[in-house]
Write an enzyme that holds these catalytic residues in place. Structure first.
Site, short mmCIF file in Angstrom:
data_model
loop_
_atom_site.label_atom_id
_atom_site.label_comp_id
_atom_site.label_asym_id
_atom_site.label_seq_id
_atom_site.Cartn_x
_atom_site.Cartn_y
_atom_site.Cartn_z
N ASN A 33 0.91 -1.17 0.01
CA ASN A 33 -0.07 0.10 0.21
C ASN A 33 0.87 1.13 0.08
O ASN A 33 1.35 1.69 1.09
CB ASN A 33 -0.86 0.18 1.28
CG ASN A 33 -1.66 1.12 1.39
OD1 ASN A 33 -1.94 2.10 0.50
ND2 ASN A 33 -2.12 1.40 2.65
N LYS A 41 0.04 4.44 -0.12
CA LYS A 41 -0.46 5.71 0.41
C LYS A 41 -0.31 6.73 -0.74
O LYS A 41 -0.11 6.43 -1.89
CB LYS A 41 -0.02 5.79 1.82
CG LYS A 41 -0.15 4.34 2.81
CD LYS A 41 0.10 4.69 4.32
CE LYS A 41 -0.26 3.31 4.81
NZ LYS A 41 -0.07 3.46 6.35
N GLU A 49 -5.85 -4.83 10.88
CA GLU A 49 -4.59 -3.70 11.02
C GLU A 49 -4.81 -2.86 12.19
O GLU A 49 -5.60 -1.96 12.18
CB GLU A 49 -4.45 -2.75 9.85
CG GLU A 49 -4.49 -3.42 8.36
CD GLU A 49 -3.66 -2.42 7.52
OE1 GLU A 49 -2.52 -2.61 6.99
OE2 GLU A 49 -4.27 -1.54 7.19
N SER A 77 3.11 -2.49 10.27
CA SER A 77 4.50 -2.60 10.59
C SER A 77 5.29 -3.74 10.38
O SER A 77 6.04 -4.34 10.92
CB SER A 77 4.97 -2.10 12.10
OG SER A 77 4.49 -0.95 12.38
P1 PGA Z 1 2.68 0.42 7.68
O1 PGA Z 1 1.30 0.56 7.03
O2 PGA Z 1 3.30 -1.29 7.01
O3 PGA Z 1 3.57 1.20 6.94
O4 PGA Z 1 2.65 -0.07 9.26
C1 PGA Z 1 0.40 -0.60 6.97
C2 PGA Z 1 -0.97 0.09 6.42
O5 PGA Z 1 -1.20 1.14 6.73
O6 PGA Z 1 -1.53 -0.72 5.50
#
Ligand code: PGA
Length: 232
Positions: free
Chosen positions: A7, A9, A152, A194
């Site tokens: 992802n 973002k 999550e 994470s």
């Molecule tokens: P992260 O994000 O791996 O940076 O913690 C996971 C997510 O938001 O899907």
């Protein structure tokens, strides 16, 4: 087969996309790898890599300035879409009802929604993780069609913190049971928050975990590839 979803973002540009997708193309894996890109990067040469989006409108078309519909995503050859990510729930006030409607819009257009659920740190600290997650799940999933559920914990996203193995196990047990009770043993379940090259394998070995949803570590091949390789 396991599912590894990146992802991005609101990060990355065309050059970053080119570098990562080319690296993924050269990687042999028996698992399904998906990269959920920002809308502007979805079109173009995807080097045969499965592409996902990060949001979808509830509506098919019309006067909804700024929104992107399932028909448009389908036209762009998108196979998966993340719905109800905690950042959408938090910054765009998306409720379980909205998330469910978005998931239905995806399914209607032949796109598999990845429905995100997860508790806040306050909910965790007051011992409500399982009840909160179960409620979010049952209110966010559509009555039929193919979908994926991603657990999550909000406090684990981008924080470098992850739940213990036992904590993840308990939540996946809850999610699995709730889906089993409505006859949906076929739904793939992902863990997100994470995930990195060091913890991915351990998380994947927890019962009912079918894959991972990766944020920060999916942006660059030197952090994303070790996750994929560790699971193979
Ligand atoms: P992260 O994000 O791996 O940076 O913690 C996971 C997510 O938001 O899907």
């Amino acid at each position: 087969m396991k599912i590894i979803v990146g992802n991005w973002k609101m990060n990355g540009d065309n050059e970053d996309k080119e570098i990562l997708l080319k690296a993924l193309k050269n990687l042999r894996t028996k698992n399904e790898v998906v990269v959920c890109l920002p809308f502007t990067l979805i079109y173009g040469n995807n080097h045969g890599i499965t592409i996902g989006a990060q949001d979808i409108s509830e509506h098919d078309n019309g006067a909804y300035t700024g929104d992107i519909s399932g028909q448009m995503l389908k036209d762009a050859d998108v196979k998966y879409v993340i719905v109800g990510h905690s950042e959408r729930r938090l910054y765009h006030n998306e409720t379980n009802t909205i998330v469910k409607t978005k998931a239905m819009a995806a399914i209607k257009n032949g796109i598999v929604p990845i429905i995100c659920i997860g508790e806040t740190s306050e909910e965790k600290n007051t011992g409500r993780t399982n009840s909160v997650v179960k409620k979010m799940l049952l209110e966010s999933i559509p009555g039929q069609g193919e979908y994926i559920v991603a657990y999550e914990p909000r406090w684990a996203i981008g924080s470098g913190k992850t739940p213990t193995e036992d904590e993840i196990k308990a939540v996946f047990e809850t999610i699995h049971k709730a889906l089993h009770n409505i006859g949906r043993d076929d739904v793939a379940l992902l863990y997100g928050g994470s995930v990195n090259g060091k913890n991915a394998k351990q998380i994947m070995n927890i019962p009912h975990v079918d894959g991972v949803l990766v944020g920060g570590a999916s942006l660059k091949s030197d952090t994303f590839l070790p996750i994929i390789k560790s699971i193979d």
